[in-house]
Design an enzyme around this catalytic site. Structure first.
Site, PDB file in Angstrom:
ATOM      1  N   ASP A  28       0.834  -1.194   0.000  1.00  0.00           N
ATOM      2  CA  ASP A  28       0.000   0.000   0.000  1.00  0.00           C
ATOM      3  C   ASP A  28       0.877   1.255   0.000  1.00  0.00           C
ATOM      4  OD1 ASP A  28      -2.865   0.851   0.518  1.00  0.00           O
ATOM      5  OD2 ASP A  28      -1.910   1.856   2.204  1.00  0.00           O
ATOM      6  N   GLU A  42       1.749  -0.453  -5.063  1.00  0.00           N
ATOM      7  CA  GLU A  42       0.743   0.562  -5.361  1.00  0.00           C
ATOM      8  C   GLU A  42       1.488   1.886  -5.318  1.00  0.00           C
ATOM      9  OE1 GLU A  42      -3.241   2.805  -3.778  1.00  0.00           O
ATOM     10  OE2 GLU A  42      -1.542   2.409  -2.478  1.00  0.00           O
TER      11      GLU A  42
HETATM   12  C1  GLC Z   1      -4.131   3.012  -0.608  1.00  0.00           C
HETATM   13  C2  GLC Z   1      -5.316   2.076  -0.547  1.00  0.00           C
HETATM   14  C3  GLC Z   1      -6.503   2.859  -0.151  1.00  0.00           C
HETATM   15  C4  GLC Z   1      -6.256   3.480   1.199  1.00  0.00           C
HETATM   16  C5  GLC Z   1      -4.971   4.301   1.188  1.00  0.00           C
HETATM   17  C6  GLC Z   1      -4.535   4.626   2.564  1.00  0.00           C
HETATM   18  O1  GLC Z   1      -4.268   3.958  -1.595  1.00  0.00           O
HETATM   19  O2  GLC Z   1      -5.473   1.428  -1.768  1.00  0.00           O
HETATM   20  O3  GLC Z   1      -7.666   2.081  -0.125  1.00  0.00           O
HETATM   21  O4  GLC Z   1      -7.322   4.303   1.525  1.00  0.00           O
HETATM   22  O5  GLC Z   1      -3.923   3.587   0.623  1.00  0.00           O
HETATM   23  O6  GLC Z   1      -4.056   3.477   3.204  1.00  0.00           O
END
Ligand code: GLC
Length: 563
Positions: A219, A288
């Site tokens: 994440d 991500e």
């Molecule tokens: C990432 C996740 C998202 C979350 C954010 C904060 O972007 O995919 O769902 O809200 O991180 O952890």
């Protein structure tokens, strides 16, 4: 672009699984509920693994299941070594892993290293400790500016809206330091310059690898390191030239040069890669990382870092042939330059489902949710395009991620009652942005049972729209022309022809067409408004019944031909 061949990402022989894998993302809260409390759980997932194996994916990724007060679904983690009781126990996870292994499915799990929950032991200890203490040094605490410290330390904006800093107030009413939260105030950012934080996460990785997981989705991988000294965002750095000074820059690229995608993050992932590589069985990790361009993204998938990085630039591309050809070319080139597979994705838990996105009056882009007050998508057009888009990504070299329910053609819940919303984005923007609840609705499994088979008691933590009745898995399994059957066929052919390990040669069939050859399959997607003449070749499959008439391909459809 005619005839231009792009380099294959890798030599095929003995390619590890992740080079061509199709990975199915599960939102544990909304997949299937085994205990009837209205919230999905791990036993619910285990019971449905056969469905996923039958679908033909190679792996699943479980979104955050950790113990969490759920201020941002599970993305504010209170304990990185425990499953949230709402989802089950560690033993339930062991059962899931055993069941998945038996069916040949790999299992990746989420890891949330940028921030903890404010209920995490470390943050509680920090609050109970003095400024300058070792406990505070695990997070990013700063004194405020001004004589009384009341002026916010810098101008960074939270990704969920509002300032990225919150000031502490002590029990006796006196004010204290400020702490940084890139997201909600319940999600304090960790200080990754602190060796203790690094050691703790290496240990967390090992905890789950020892338990048998095949890897991690990381994440906010672009966020862990901040510019030294935490200076103000200058409004310019990190923003693509073409967007400088625009509202888009201040929306999507806010804080970029100082808060996100700092070069220092890569050392962390090189260390993690060493940890993964010390385990048998090709464990993998996916980033991500929201970064401004493909070359910056490719830095995350160098051979000693991540295996995958989600291609959000592709996800956000308009339903326009030229833009798609361009983004595909840039993605494949950038990934090949570092010897990595490209990674395709159309939907996930943070964006409007592509069956709805592609039916919006102005399709594409990345709207932050849809509410009843917003322009509504055209459901038929959206699904038609979504099926074509899926046949496009499943034919591309590299690996692909699917979001639960997209194989059913599920639309977004666009009329969810505002009183039921849970996403902090909705609250922190005072309702200006609907947020992400509409893509996280419990799945419809059976048409004739309460809650469409999600939960035996009929309870659901968020209501399903009545239209979900026509999308249930049981109905679609019986219908050879359903979206689910299209996914099953495409995944089967993709695997059989090893499309994920292939390479792409563009064909020029006109401005509004995306057409290429990969592994002796000709792929044609018609984004124009009239039918087009197909090149020769037997039709292997089409995105819709009736898409091909004679040698003509209908608008907003796709076909795979034997070449
Ligand atoms: C990432 C996740 C998202 C979350 C954010 C904060 O972007 O995919 O769902 O809200 O991180 O952890």
């Amino acid at each position: 672009m005619t005839g231009e061949s792009l380099p294959p990402a890798a030599q095929i022989a003995d390619a590890p699984w992740w080079r061509s894998a199709v990975i199915y993302q599960i939102w544990p809260q909304s997949f299937a509920d085994a205990d009837g409390d209205g919230t999905g759980d791990l036993p619910g997932i285990t019971a449905r693994l056969g469905y996923l194996a039958g679908l033909g994916v190679g792996a699943i990724w479980l979104s955050s299941f950790y113990r969490s007060p759920r201020a941002d679904a599970g993305y504010n983690v209170a304990d990185y070594r425990q499953i949230d009781p709402a989802f089950g126990t560690l033993e339930d996870l062991d059962d899931l892993l055993t069941g998945a292994r038996r069916l040949g499915l790999r299992v990746m799990i989420d890891l949330v290293p940028n921030h903890t929950s404010d209920q995490h032991t470390w943050f509680r200890q920090a609050l109970a400790s003095q400024p300058g203490s070792a406990e505070r040094a695990r997070y990013l605490f700063l004194d405020g500016k001004g004589d009384d410290g009341s002026v916010i330390p810098n101008n960074w904006i939270s990704d969920f809206g509002g300032p990225a800093w919150t000031r502490l107030t002590n029990a006796d009413g006196t004010t204290d330091q400020w702490y940084l939260h890139s997201f909600a105030p319940q999600q304090p950012d960790l200080n990754w310059q602190n060796p203790e934080v690094r050691e703790e996460f290496s240990s967390i990785l090992r905890f789950w690898l020892d338990r048998g997981v095949d890897g991690f989705r990381v994440d906010v991988a672009h966020g862990l390191v901040k510019e030294e000294g935490l200076p103000d965002w200058d409004g310019v750095s990190g923003v693509p030239d073409s967007l400088r000074g625009t509202d888009v820059a201040h929306g999507v690229f806010k804080n970029f040069g100082q808060m996100w995608d700092q070069d220092g993050v890569h050392e962390i992932y090189r260390n993690w890669r060493k940890v993964l590589d010390s385990y048998p069985g090709d464990r993998a990790m996916v980033a991500e990382a929201w970064v401004p361009d493909h070359d910056r993204l490719a830095r995350y998938i160098r051979s000693d870092e991540f295996h995958h990085a989600f291609n959000f630039d592709f996800l956000a591309t308009y339903w326009n042939a030229e833009s798609l050809r361009d983004v595909i070319t840039r993605s494949l080139r950038a990934a090949a330059a570092v010897g990595a597979p490209a990674t395709w994705v159309l939907s996930n838990h943070d964006v409007v489902r592509h069956a709805s996105r592609l039916g919006l009056p102005s399709p594409g882009g990345s709207p932050p949710g849809i509410s009843a007050a917003d322009p509504q998508p055209d459901e038929d057009l959206g699904l038609r395009r979504a099926r074509a888009a899926t046949m496009l990504i499943l034919a591309l070299p590299g690996s692909a991620y699917l979001w639960q329910g997209e194989e059913l053609g599920l639309p977004e819940h666009t009329t969810l009652d505002n009183t039921l919303r849970q996403d902090p984005i909705f609250f922190r923007t005072n309702g200006a942005e609907a947020g992400r609840d509409g893509c996280r609705i419990p799945l419809p499994w059976q048409s004739a049972t309460p809650a469409f088979g999600f939960s035996e008691t009929g309870r659901t933590w968020l209501p399903q729209p009545p239209s979900y009745r026509q999308y249930t898995a049981d109905v679609q399994l019986r219908d050879p022309s359903s979206t689910l059957q299209m996914y099953r066929a495409a995944l089967g052919l993709r695997r059989q022809r090893q499309l994920g390990l292939g390479s792409l040669t563009w064909l020029d069939l006109g401005q509004d067409v995306v057409a290429f050859v990969n592994s002796y399959i000709t792929v044609v997607v018609n984004l124009g408004s009239s039918t087009l003449t197909l090149p020769g070749g037997q039709v292997l499959m089409a995105s819709l019944p009736g898409a091909v008439t004679g040698s003509r391909l209908a608008p907003d459809t796709a076909v795979w031909l034997a070449s």
